[in-house]
Enzyme design. Structure first.
Site, mmCIF file in Angstrom:
data_model
loop_
_atom_site.group_PDB
_atom_site.id
_atom_site.type_symbol
_atom_site.label_atom_id
_atom_site.label_comp_id
_atom_site.label_asym_id
_atom_site.label_seq_id
_atom_site.Cartn_x
_atom_site.Cartn_y
_atom_site.Cartn_z
ATOM 1 C CD GLU A 1 -3.314 -1.359 1.975
ATOM 2 O OE1 GLU A 1 -3.701 -0.423 2.534
ATOM 3 O OE2 GLU A 1 -3.419 -2.277 2.906
ATOM 4 C CG MET A 2 -0.037 4.475 1.635
ATOM 5 S SD MET A 2 -0.948 5.451 3.611
ATOM 6 C CE MET A 2 -0.988 6.596 3.008
#
Length: 347
Positions: A136-137
């Site tokens: 994701e991040m």
């Protein structure tokens, strides 16, 4: 005159019967559901203030909270598209594909736990997850804090939001600020007006759909203020869907509890704004809401819903789509020479 009198009497009787049905249905519904509150709900150990909401909003939209500087919370929970990303599964760091469909952030403060498997007890804990997830991040708490400390405006905002703390810029406070902002993302809908006594808020078809939703047993899992988000149930309680809908490799809550009984168990999806958040299920396979309703009828209730029944239930679900709070894109602090540089490296 006699004909008029009979016609009027019949109309009054029909109106009386309709009103009685509406009242009976409302009383039954109020035992299962609750309207949205008119104020921001209280958060656990996280008082909500205007300063904290504004800070959380900036953090929610800031892509620099990701390692690459590309992905913000809003990337997967887009407030312009129903609070999700309208993709089967989300795209993250290095354009990797995530394992599950992104749930809507709208009204998520009313869920008893976050994520499909309920692994986060509240929105603050949820906010920490994607930031650190490699698909994701792909960031780290220390790098997030370094990024925030590098920008004086953020330091000022954290100080105003957490005035009693010696070191207000922290990963915990980062998450609490986002939680405070997300708690404001509440969407009052026609169904709330109807629960509060406005008979005209729902159409005849929507009311018929609500009656079916209750009678068929949908409300046994999708109840409460969010019509879901408040319990865990096997996907395939009556008949397990095929691998095209229920991927064999995703065993749901089992990954959290390591308990055999939790295999293929998922948190009941909240249904507010559901007609805005296709595709459906944790796999994001089904794009048509009517098909999703029919799948749930068969797999969870053992009900082969007719076309008319499915249409009416879909109409009721449409009454759960509410009014979005006004969202003005924030102006974010500028980077400085000390701000960590973005990286697209996939580890």
């Amino acid at each position: 005159m006699r004909h008029f009198f009979l016609t009027s009497t019949t109309a009054l009787a029909l109106a009386s019967g309709s009103a009685a049905f509406a009242n009976d249905l409302r009383n039954e519904a109020l035992e299962l559901f609750a309207p949205l509150p008119s104020t921001i709900p209280a958060l656990n150990a996280n008082p909500v203030t205007p300063e904290k909401i504004d800070l959380g909003k900036a953090l929610f939209f800031d892509p620099r909270m990701s390692a690459s500087g590309v992905f913000s919370c809003n990337f997967c929970h887009n407030l312009a598209t129903g609070g999700d990303d309208n993709m089967p599964t989300s795209i993250g760091h290095g354009w990797q594909k995530g394992p599950r469909n992104s749930p809507t952030v709208l009204n998520s403060v009313f869920n008893e736990a976050q994520f499909w498997d309920g692994r986060a007890p509240d929105l603050a804990e949820q906010a920490k997850g994607p930031v650190q997830a490699g698909v994701e991040m792909a960031n780290t708490p220390s790098n997030v804090v370094a990024t925030l400390n590098s920008m004086p405006q953020y330091v000022d905002w954290f100080t105003a939001s957490f005035p009693e703390e010696a070191e207000p810029v922290s990963f915990d406070n980062f998450a609490k600020a986002i939680e405070a902002y997300e708690a404001t993302l509440i969407t009052p809908a026609p169904f709330d007006a109807w629960l509060n006594g406005d008979d005209a808020a729902l159409s005849e078809m929507e009311t018929a759909g609500l009656s079916l939703f209750i009678d068929k047993g949908c409300a046994s899992c999708h109840s409460g203020v969010n019509l879901g988000g408040n319990g865990y149930y096997p996907f395939g309680l009556i008949e397990k869907p095929g691998a095209d809908i229920l991927p064999e490799g995703d065993k749901g809550r089992f990954a959290v509890t390591a308990t055999a009984d939790d295999e293929y168990v998922f948190r009941a999806s909240p249904l507010r704004n559901i007609d805005q958040t296709a595709p459906y299920f944790h796999s994001g396979i089904v794009w048509d809401l009517k098909v999703a309703v029919q799948v749930m009828g068969e797999s969870q209730l053992g009900e082969d819903l007719t076309e008319d029944e499915a249409d009416k239930i879909v109409a009721f679900l449409g009454s759960l789509t509410g009014e979005m709070p006004e969202v003005v894109y924030p102006i974010l602090p500028a980077e400085t020479a000390a701000t960590p540089r973005p990286t697209g490296e996939v580890k």
